[in-house]
Design a protein around this motif. Structure first.
Motif, PDB file in Angstrom:
ATOM      1  N   ARG A 126     -37.217  -7.054 -18.838  1.00 18.38           N
ATOM      2  CA  ARG A 126     -38.281  -6.951 -20.151  1.00 18.38           C
ATOM      3  C   ARG A 126     -38.045  -6.080 -21.323  1.00 18.38           C
ATOM      4  NH1 ARG A 126     -42.262  -3.649 -19.360  1.00 18.38           N
ATOM      5  NH2 ARG A 126     -41.268  -3.593 -17.331  1.00 18.38           N
ATOM      6  N   ASN A 127     -37.539  -5.188 -20.368  1.00 24.64           N
ATOM      7  CA  ASN A 127     -36.893  -4.155 -22.089  1.00 24.64           C
ATOM      8  C   ASN A 127     -36.160  -3.843 -22.584  1.00 24.64           C
ATOM      9  OD1 ASN A 127     -39.760  -1.551 -21.540  1.00 24.64           O
ATOM     10  ND2 ASN A 127     -38.620  -2.000 -19.560  1.00 24.64           N
ATOM     11  N   GLU A 128     -35.561  -5.196 -22.122  1.00 23.65           N
ATOM     12  CA  GLU A 128     -34.024  -5.489 -23.412  1.00 23.65           C
ATOM     13  C   GLU A 128     -34.889  -6.119 -24.563  1.00 23.65           C
ATOM     14  OE1 GLU A 128     -29.856  -6.437 -20.664  1.00 23.65           O
ATOM     15  OE2 GLU A 128     -30.977  -8.179 -21.547  1.00 23.65           O
ATOM     16  N   ILE A 129     -35.838  -6.436 -24.082  1.00 23.71           N
ATOM     17  CA  ILE A 129     -36.253  -7.875 -25.316  1.00 23.71           C
ATOM     18  C   ILE A 129     -37.184  -7.247 -26.026  1.00 23.71           C
ATOM     19  CG2 ILE A 129     -38.157  -9.162 -26.136  1.00 23.71           C
ATOM     20  CD1 ILE A 129     -38.068 -10.360 -23.090  1.00 23.71           C
ATOM     21  N   TYR A 130     -37.318  -5.790 -26.366  1.00 25.65           N
ATOM     22  CA  TYR A 130     -37.581  -4.729 -26.925  1.00 25.65           C
ATOM     23  C   TYR A 130     -36.575  -3.762 -27.447  1.00 25.65           C
ATOM     24  CZ  TYR A 130     -41.870  -4.881 -25.420  1.00 25.65           C
ATOM     25  OH  TYR A 130     -43.539  -5.793 -24.463  1.00 25.65           O
ATOM     26  N   ALA A 131     -35.537  -3.652 -26.681  1.00 26.89           N
ATOM     27  CA  ALA A 131     -34.164  -2.773 -27.056  1.00 26.89           C
ATOM     28  C   ALA A 131     -33.654  -3.407 -27.845  1.00 26.89           C
ATOM     29  CB  ALA A 131     -33.284  -2.626 -25.814  1.00 26.89           C
ATOM     30  N   ARG A 132     -33.942  -4.515 -27.889  1.00 22.04           N
ATOM     31  CA  ARG A 132     -32.767  -5.669 -28.784  1.00 22.04           C
ATOM     32  C   ARG A 132     -32.886  -5.886 -30.448  1.00 22.04           C
ATOM     33  NH1 ARG A 132     -31.434  -8.899 -24.314  1.00 22.04           N
ATOM     34  NH2 ARG A 132     -33.302 -10.083 -24.724  1.00 22.04           N
ATOM     35  N   TYR A 133     -34.377  -5.552 -30.578  1.00 20.40           N
ATOM     36  CA  TYR A 133     -34.659  -4.944 -32.251  1.00 20.40           C
ATOM     37  C   TYR A 133     -35.230  -3.461 -32.595  1.00 20.40           C
ATOM     38  CZ  TYR A 133     -36.658  -9.806 -31.771  1.00 20.40           C
ATOM     39  OH  TYR A 133     -36.675 -11.462 -31.729  1.00 20.40           O
ATOM     40  N   GLY A 134     -34.454  -2.282 -31.581  1.00 27.91           N
ATOM     41  CA  GLY A 134     -33.979  -1.217 -31.819  1.00 27.91           C
ATOM     42  C   GLY A 134     -35.084  -0.697 -31.400  1.00 27.91           C
ATOM     43  N   TYR A 135     -35.906  -0.709 -30.732  1.00 30.89           N
ATOM     44  CA  TYR A 135     -37.295   0.090 -30.482  1.00 30.89           C
ATOM     45  C   TYR A 135     -37.314   1.305 -29.091  1.00 30.89           C
ATOM     46  CZ  TYR A 135     -41.603   1.374 -27.872  1.00 30.89           C
ATOM     47  OH  TYR A 135     -42.876   1.481 -26.839  1.00 30.89           O
ATOM     48  N   ILE A 136     -37.599   2.130 -29.889  1.00 29.40           N
ATOM     49  CA  ILE A 136     -37.087   3.352 -29.545  1.00 29.40           C
ATOM     50  C   ILE A 136     -38.044   3.727 -28.008  1.00 29.40           C
ATOM     51  CG2 ILE A 136     -37.731   5.739 -29.758  1.00 29.40           C
ATOM     52  CD1 ILE A 136     -37.356   5.527 -32.628  1.00 29.40           C
ATOM     53  N   PHE A 137     -37.668   4.164 -26.970  1.00 28.03           N
ATOM     54  CA  PHE A 137     -38.654   4.429 -25.719  1.00 28.03           C
ATOM     55  C   PHE A 137     -39.198   6.203 -25.826  1.00 28.03           C
ATOM     56  CE2 PHE A 137     -36.184   0.570 -25.215  1.00 28.03           C
ATOM     57  CZ  PHE A 137     -36.790  -0.163 -24.780  1.00 28.03           C
ATOM     58  N   SER A 138     -39.387   5.841 -24.606  1.00 27.28           N
ATOM     59  CA  SER A 138     -39.888   7.330 -24.400  1.00 27.28           C
ATOM     60  C   SER A 138     -38.532   8.452 -23.974  1.00 27.28           C
ATOM     61  CB  SER A 138     -40.969   7.451 -23.432  1.00 27.28           C
ATOM     62  OG  SER A 138     -41.958   6.493 -23.482  1.00 27.28           O
ATOM     63  N   LYS A 139     -38.823  10.132 -24.503  1.00 27.37           N
ATOM     64  CA  LYS A 139     -37.437   9.972 -24.386  1.00 27.37           C
ATOM     65  C   LYS A 139     -37.639  10.985 -23.410  1.00 27.37           C
ATOM     66  CE  LYS A 139     -36.122  14.688 -26.515  1.00 27.37           C
ATOM     67  NZ  LYS A 139     -36.000  15.777 -27.301  1.00 27.37           N
ATOM     68  N   ASN A 140     -36.507  10.799 -22.953  1.00 24.98           N
ATOM     69  CA  ASN A 140     -36.005  11.106 -21.148  1.00 24.98           C
ATOM     70  C   ASN A 140     -36.559  10.102 -20.532  1.00 24.98           C
ATOM     71  OD1 ASN A 140     -33.886  13.288 -22.054  1.00 24.98           O
ATOM     72  ND2 ASN A 140     -36.346  14.748 -22.498  1.00 24.98           N
ATOM     73  N   GLY A 141     -37.005   9.026 -20.956  1.00 21.83           N
ATOM     74  CA  GLY A 141     -37.826   8.176 -19.066  1.00 21.83           C
ATOM     75  C   GLY A 141     -36.093   7.603 -19.147  1.00 21.83           C
ATOM     76  N   ALA A 142     -36.516   7.075 -18.421  1.00 19.66           N
ATOM     77  CA  ALA A 142     -36.263   5.617 -17.236  1.00 19.66           C
ATOM     78  C   ALA A 142     -35.392   4.911 -18.493  1.00 19.66           C
ATOM     79  CB  ALA A 142     -36.195   5.203 -16.610  1.00 19.66           C
ATOM     80  N   MET A 143     -35.976   4.107 -19.031  1.00 17.59           N
ATOM     81  CA  MET A 143     -35.362   3.226 -19.601  1.00 17.59           C
ATOM     82  C   MET A 143     -34.086   3.827 -21.378  1.00 17.59           C
ATOM     83  SD  MET A 143     -36.206   0.239 -18.722  1.00 17.59           S
ATOM     84  CE  MET A 143     -35.508   1.180 -17.415  1.00 17.59           C
ATOM     85  N   ALA A 144     -35.250   5.095 -22.188  1.00 13.51           N
ATOM     86  CA  ALA A 144     -34.483   5.773 -22.530  1.00 13.51           C
ATOM     87  C   ALA A 144     -33.121   5.951 -22.229  1.00 13.51           C
ATOM     88  CB  ALA A 144     -35.417   6.776 -23.075  1.00 13.51           C
ATOM     89  N   LEU A 145     -32.757   6.818 -21.134  1.00 15.06           N
ATOM     90  CA  LEU A 145     -32.016   6.762 -20.908  1.00 15.06           C
ATOM     91  C   LEU A 145     -30.518   5.482 -20.290  1.00 15.06           C
ATOM     92  CD1 LEU A 145     -32.932   9.600 -18.299  1.00 15.06           C
ATOM     93  CD2 LEU A 145     -31.842  10.161 -20.314  1.00 15.06           C
ATOM     94  N   TYR A 146     -30.911   4.374 -20.064  1.00 18.43           N
ATOM     95  CA  TYR A 146     -30.555   3.224 -19.463  1.00 18.43           C
ATOM     96  C   TYR A 146     -30.364   2.749 -20.724  1.00 18.43           C
ATOM     97  CZ  TYR A 146     -29.133  -1.249 -18.380  1.00 18.43           C
ATOM     98  OH  TYR A 146     -28.982  -2.555 -18.019  1.00 18.43           O
ATOM     99  N   PHE A 147     -30.966   2.635 -21.734  1.00 19.22           N
ATOM    100  CA  PHE A 147     -30.525   2.195 -22.954  1.00 19.22           C
ATOM    101  C   PHE A 147     -29.508   3.213 -23.841  1.00 19.22           C
ATOM    102  CE2 PHE A 147     -33.692  -1.185 -22.122  1.00 19.22           C
ATOM    103  CZ  PHE A 147     -32.989  -2.310 -21.544  1.00 19.22           C
ATOM    104  N   GLU A 148     -29.826   3.649 -23.843  1.00 24.22           N
ATOM    105  CA  GLU A 148     -29.086   4.527 -24.747  1.00 24.22           C
ATOM    106  C   GLU A 148     -27.524   4.914 -23.927  1.00 24.22           C
ATOM    107  OE1 GLU A 148     -30.888   8.458 -24.744  1.00 24.22           O
ATOM    108  OE2 GLU A 148     -32.357   8.002 -26.032  1.00 24.22           O
ATOM    109  N   ASN A 149     -27.603   4.380 -23.189  1.00 22.35           N
ATOM    110  CA  ASN A 149     -26.048   4.259 -22.719  1.00 22.35           C
ATOM    111  C   ASN A 149     -25.381   2.465 -22.597  1.00 22.35           C
ATOM    112  OD1 ASN A 149     -25.494   6.779 -21.475  1.00 22.35           O
ATOM    113  ND2 ASN A 149     -27.105   6.587 -19.850  1.00 22.35           N
TER     114      ASN A 149
END
Length: 242
Positions: free
Chosen positions: A184-207
């Motif tokens: 689900r969050n990959e759909i947002y991430a591919r468009y360059g969505y900025i996730f909540s800082k230090n949240g699980a999704m931010a930590l995952y996609f920043e890698n």
């Protein structure tokens, strides 16, 4: 010197995207154009490339059942203090898209799928009557060479098929809750969505090498296919959380 570096970066970036041919109307022998007719409409699914250098754009056609999506991607260089920080993509979803025979229709532009004989090679194209960036005289068409490599793209996440397919219930149900959340969050991430800082999704996609967070809101970028997938994924997530 910085301007020269920028030009070199532009050349390097676009030289690696797609082997462009100059296909504005004034450069095309119309006798070398013929209709591109297919047995199944899905054969038109893929990417079509227009323009050149920083004016280059990509029109992606996705087909899932009764849904026909045409999404234009273009962008610009992000420059701070005369230094190139990166490339920022922008996405525009064409509306009321239809394909009838080899004809393409939308509110934004019309066109037709054609075969262009160029240097003894048959090149599949979408002849767009109103290209995103007019590279020649106003009102002239441009040919967008076709590639279906995007259908097999795997460097933009683990679940890239959500851009082209409505993922069926059985497949979604076979995934773990963690996999559904990533999908689900990959759909947002591919468009360059900025996730909540230090949240699980931010930590995952920043890698993830492909991820570049630049937007606080990407809702206008989402296609009807992606929106339907988001609804279905969230429904299964809720069932698995019970």
């Amino acid at each position: 010197m910085k301007k020269i570096i920028l030009l070199l970066l532009l050349s390097s970036y676009y030289g690696n995207t797609f082997g462009q041919i100059w296909t504005a109307e004034a450069n095309v022998d119309k006798s070398n154009l013929s209709p591109w007719i297919v047995d199944q409409i899905d054969e038109y699914e893929g990417a079509y490339f227009y323009g050149e250098s920083e004016a280059e754009s990509e029109l992606t056609i996705s087909i899932a059942g009764d849904l026909i999506i045409a999404q234009l991607e273009n962008g610009e260089w992000n420059i701070e203090n005369e230094e190139v920080i990166g490339w920022i993509s922008n996405y525009i979803n064409y509306t009321n898209v239809k394909i009838e025979g080899n004809k393409f229709y939308s509110d934004e532009t019309n066109g037709e799928f054609v075969i262009y004989l160029h240097d003894n090679k048959s090149i599949k194209c979408l002849k767009m009557n109103n290209p995103p960036v007019q590279m020649s005289n106003d009102g002239e068409f441009e040919l967008g060479p076709f590639s279906n490599d995007v259908l097999n793209k795997r460097n933009d996440g683990e679940f890239f098929q959500t851009k082209f397919e409505i993922i069926d219930y059985d497949h979604l149900n076979s995934l773990s809750l963690g996999e559904l959340i990533i999908m689900r969050n990959e759909i947002y991430a591919r468009y360059g969505y900025i996730f909540s800082k230090n949240g699980a999704m931010a930590l995952y996609f920043e890698n993830q090498e492909w991820y570049n967070g630049v937007y606080k809101n990407i809702d206008s970028f989402l296609t009807a296919i992606e929106k339907r997938n988001l609804i279905n994924i969230q429904k299964i997530e809720k069932e698995k959380q019970k």
